[in-house]
Design a protein around this motif. Structure first.
Motif, PDB file in Angstrom:
ATOM      1  N   SER A  99       0.825  -1.210   0.000  1.00 37.72           N
ATOM      2  CA  SER A  99       0.000   0.000   0.000  1.00 37.72           C
ATOM      3  C   SER A  99       0.858   1.259   0.000  1.00 37.72           C
ATOM      4  N   ILE A 100       1.895   1.263   0.815  1.00 37.18           N
ATOM      5  CA  ILE A 100       2.785   2.430   0.882  1.00 37.18           C
ATOM      6  C   ILE A 100       3.491   2.639  -0.453  1.00 37.18           C
ATOM      7  N   ALA A 101       4.037   1.559  -1.029  1.00 39.76           N
ATOM      8  CA  ALA A 101       4.713   1.667  -2.330  1.00 39.76           C
ATOM      9  C   ALA A 101       3.747   2.172  -3.395  1.00 39.76           C
ATOM     10  N   LEU A 102       2.530   1.627  -3.399  1.00 42.27           N
ATOM     11  CA  LEU A 102       1.531   2.016  -4.390  1.00 42.27           C
ATOM     12  C   LEU A 102       1.073   3.455  -4.186  1.00 42.27           C
ATOM     13  N   LEU A 103       0.852   3.854  -2.938  1.00 39.78           N
ATOM     14  CA  LEU A 103       0.440   5.236  -2.667  1.00 39.78           C
ATOM     15  C   LEU A 103       1.512   6.240  -3.081  1.00 39.78           C
ATOM     16  N   ASN A 104       2.773   5.927  -2.811  1.00 46.02           N
ATOM     17  CA  ASN A 104       3.851   6.812  -3.221  1.00 46.02           C
ATOM     18  C   ASN A 104       3.918   6.938  -4.742  1.00 46.02           C
ATOM     19  N   ALA A 105       3.676   5.840  -5.431  1.00 44.75           N
ATOM     20  CA  ALA A 105       3.721   5.865  -6.889  1.00 44.75           C
ATOM     21  C   ALA A 105       2.500   6.567  -7.477  1.00 44.75           C
ATOM     22  N   THR A 106       1.304   6.229  -6.984  1.00 43.39           N
ATOM     23  CA  THR A 106       0.097   6.796  -7.584  1.00 43.39           C
ATOM     24  C   THR A 106      -0.144   8.244  -7.180  1.00 43.39           C
ATOM     25  N   ALA A 107       0.641   8.769  -6.248  1.00 41.94           N
ATOM     26  CA  ALA A 107       0.571  10.204  -5.967  1.00 41.94           C
ATOM     27  C   ALA A 107       0.982  10.985  -7.210  1.00 41.94           C
ATOM     28  N   HIS A 108       1.668  10.306  -8.114  1.00 40.82           N
ATOM     29  CA  HIS A 108       2.139  10.923  -9.352  1.00 40.82           C
ATOM     30  C   HIS A 108       1.342  10.460 -10.565  1.00 40.82           C
ATOM     31  N   GLY A 109       0.247   9.752 -10.370  1.00 38.99           N
ATOM     32  CA  GLY A 109      -0.516   9.262 -11.508  1.00 38.99           C
ATOM     33  C   GLY A 109      -1.586   8.286 -11.086  1.00 38.99           C
ATOM     34  N   PHE A 110      -1.616   7.119 -11.723  1.00 38.78           N
ATOM     35  CA  PHE A 110      -2.654   6.130 -11.401  1.00 38.78           C
ATOM     36  C   PHE A 110      -2.170   4.727 -11.744  1.00 38.78           C
ATOM     37  N   ALA A 111      -2.918   3.733 -11.249  1.00 35.18           N
ATOM     38  CA  ALA A 111      -2.616   2.326 -11.503  1.00 35.18           C
ATOM     39  C   ALA A 111      -3.859   1.638 -12.047  1.00 35.18           C
ATOM     40  N   VAL A 112      -3.646   0.657 -12.915  1.00 38.11           N
ATOM     41  CA  VAL A 112      -4.726  -0.179 -13.430  1.00 38.11           C
ATOM     42  C   VAL A 112      -4.244  -1.628 -13.431  1.00 38.11           C
ATOM     43  N   ILE A 113      -5.206  -2.533 -13.381  1.00 39.09           N
ATOM     44  CA  ILE A 113      -4.919  -3.959 -13.506  1.00 39.09           C
ATOM     45  C   ILE A 113      -5.622  -4.445 -14.764  1.00 39.09           C
ATOM     46  N   LEU A 114      -4.854  -5.072 -15.650  1.00 37.23           N
ATOM     47  CA  LEU A 114      -5.427  -5.734 -16.816  1.00 37.23           C
ATOM     48  C   LEU A 114      -5.472  -7.225 -16.512  1.00 37.23           C
ATOM     49  N   THR A 115      -6.556  -7.865 -16.866  1.00 38.01           N
ATOM     50  CA  THR A 115      -6.661  -9.307 -16.696  1.00 38.01           C
ATOM     51  C   THR A 115      -7.479  -9.865 -17.843  1.00 38.01           C
ATOM     52  N   ALA A 116      -7.671 -11.145 -17.862  1.00 38.10           N
ATOM     53  CA  ALA A 116      -8.485 -11.821 -18.877  1.00 38.10           C
ATOM     54  C   ALA A 116      -8.904 -13.163 -18.296  1.00 38.10           C
ATOM     55  N   SER A 117      -9.793 -13.830 -18.993  1.00 38.96           N
ATOM     56  CA  SER A 117     -10.213 -15.153 -18.517  1.00 38.96           C
ATOM     57  C   SER A 117      -9.022 -16.101 -18.564  1.00 38.96           C
ATOM     58  N   ALA A 149      -7.328  -5.895  -6.809  1.00 36.72           N
ATOM     59  CA  ALA A 149      -8.099  -4.703  -7.196  1.00 36.72           C
ATOM     60  C   ALA A 149      -8.942  -4.202  -6.031  1.00 36.72           C
ATOM     61  N   GLY A 150      -9.575  -5.114  -5.315  1.00 40.33           N
ATOM     62  CA  GLY A 150     -10.400  -4.727  -4.170  1.00 40.33           C
ATOM     63  C   GLY A 150      -9.585  -4.235  -2.991  1.00 40.33           C
ATOM     64  N   THR A 151      -8.503  -4.934  -2.684  1.00 41.12           N
ATOM     65  CA  THR A 151      -7.670  -4.574  -1.535  1.00 41.12           C
ATOM     66  C   THR A 151      -7.060  -3.184  -1.694  1.00 41.12           C
ATOM     67  N   PHE A 152      -6.601  -2.884  -2.910  1.00 35.68           N
ATOM     68  CA  PHE A 152      -5.870  -1.630  -3.134  1.00 35.68           C
ATOM     69  C   PHE A 152      -6.688  -0.591  -3.899  1.00 35.68           C
ATOM     70  N   ASP A 153      -7.978  -0.857  -4.110  1.00 38.08           N
ATOM     71  CA  ASP A 153      -8.881   0.077  -4.779  1.00 38.08           C
ATOM     72  C   ASP A 153      -8.310   0.531  -6.131  1.00 38.08           C
ATOM     73  N   VAL A 154      -7.990  -0.448  -6.958  1.00 39.67           N
ATOM     74  CA  VAL A 154      -7.439  -0.193  -8.283  1.00 39.67           C
ATOM     75  C   VAL A 154      -8.427  -0.713  -9.322  1.00 39.67           C
ATOM     76  N   GLN A 155      -8.637   0.059 -10.388  1.00 35.82           N
ATOM     77  CA  GLN A 155      -9.552  -0.340 -11.456  1.00 35.82           C
ATOM     78  C   GLN A 155      -9.048  -1.593 -12.159  1.00 35.82           C
ATOM     79  N   LEU A 156      -9.945  -2.546 -12.396  1.00 34.00           N
ATOM     80  CA  LEU A 156      -9.623  -3.811 -13.048  1.00 34.00           C
ATOM     81  C   LEU A 156     -10.305  -3.829 -14.416  1.00 34.00           C
ATOM     82  N   PHE A 157      -9.531  -4.130 -15.473  1.00 28.52           N
ATOM     83  CA  PHE A 157     -10.080  -4.197 -16.825  1.00 28.52           C
ATOM     84  C   PHE A 157      -9.847  -5.584 -17.400  1.00 28.52           C
ATOM     85  N   ASP A 158     -10.919  -6.206 -17.861  1.00 23.33           N
ATOM     86  CA  ASP A 158     -10.820  -7.520 -18.487  1.00 23.33           C
ATOM     87  C   ASP A 158     -10.568  -7.309 -19.978  1.00 23.33           C
TER      88      ASP A 158
END
Length: 192
Positions: A99-117, A149-158
């Motif tokens: 969470s700390i690593a992600l918060l420090n990084a996303t303070a400068h932008g955003f994160a997304v998760i791509l996934t697929a079946s 995605a749920g734990t870190f509140d990051v958008q998930l795209f299939d």
């Protein structure tokens, strides 16, 4: 001619075969085509014995490069791999560090998760004739990335049935909206 581009991080994470590299490289190419300074970095994953804090050192490097920095794999990949392979015993500490690593990084932008079946991921990996190596067992892919995605509140795209161009354009519009906001904020700062 390149437009002056404020520093921004775009973290693209997800399992092998989800389209991270394809989407990230296409996004950088599109932004460069439009005159923005954009750079691509692949697989920033720490060694198992390192702390997440070592990952944050990359942010200083990226900030020095400037412009839009698109990173293929960052803290969320490390979190998922650590859980699947039980490399870290203390789940809460692991989650806090990520969470700390992600918060420090996303303070400068955003994160997304791509996934697929699982079927699409498997087909893409087999098409590349690539072994899975360090990645997770294919049957755990969906649940673990949905948990991230749920734990870190990051958008998930299939990306199973979504054209690459559509995902790239969605990320591009997010980047442009955030750049517009950053530029406006910078213009409002009064210099002494």
């Amino acid at each position: 001619m390149n437009k002056p581009t404020p520093f921004m991080l775009v973290l693209v994470d997800g399992p092998r075969g989800a389209g991270k590299s394809t989407v990230s490289q296409a996004l950088v190419a599109k932004l460069q085509e439009e005159g923005h300074q954009a750079t691509y970095f692949k697989k920033v994953i720490r060694k198992p014995e390192d702390e997440f804090g070592n990952m944050m050192e990359h942010i200083d490097t990226w900030q020095a490069i400037g412009g839009i920095v698109v990173v293929d794999r960052y803290a969320l990949s490390e979190w998922t791999m650590s859980i699947v392979h039980n490399r870290r015993g203390d789940y809460q500490q692991l989650t806090n560090e990520c969470s700390i690593a992600l918060l420090n990084a996303t303070a400068h932008g955003f994160a997304v998760i791509l996934t697929a079946s699982a079927e699409v991921l498997n087909d893409r990996i087999n098409h590349r004739n690539e072994h899975r190596g360090w990645d997770m067992p294919i049957d755990t892919v969906g649940p673990i990335w949905r948990a991230a995605a749920g734990t870190f509140d990051v958008q998930l795209f299939d990306t199973s049935d979504t054209p690459v161009e559509l995902v790239v354009n969605m990320l591009r519009l997010t980047v442009l909206a955030l750049l517009s906001k950053k530029t406006t904020q910078e213009m409002l700062v009064v210099q002494p």
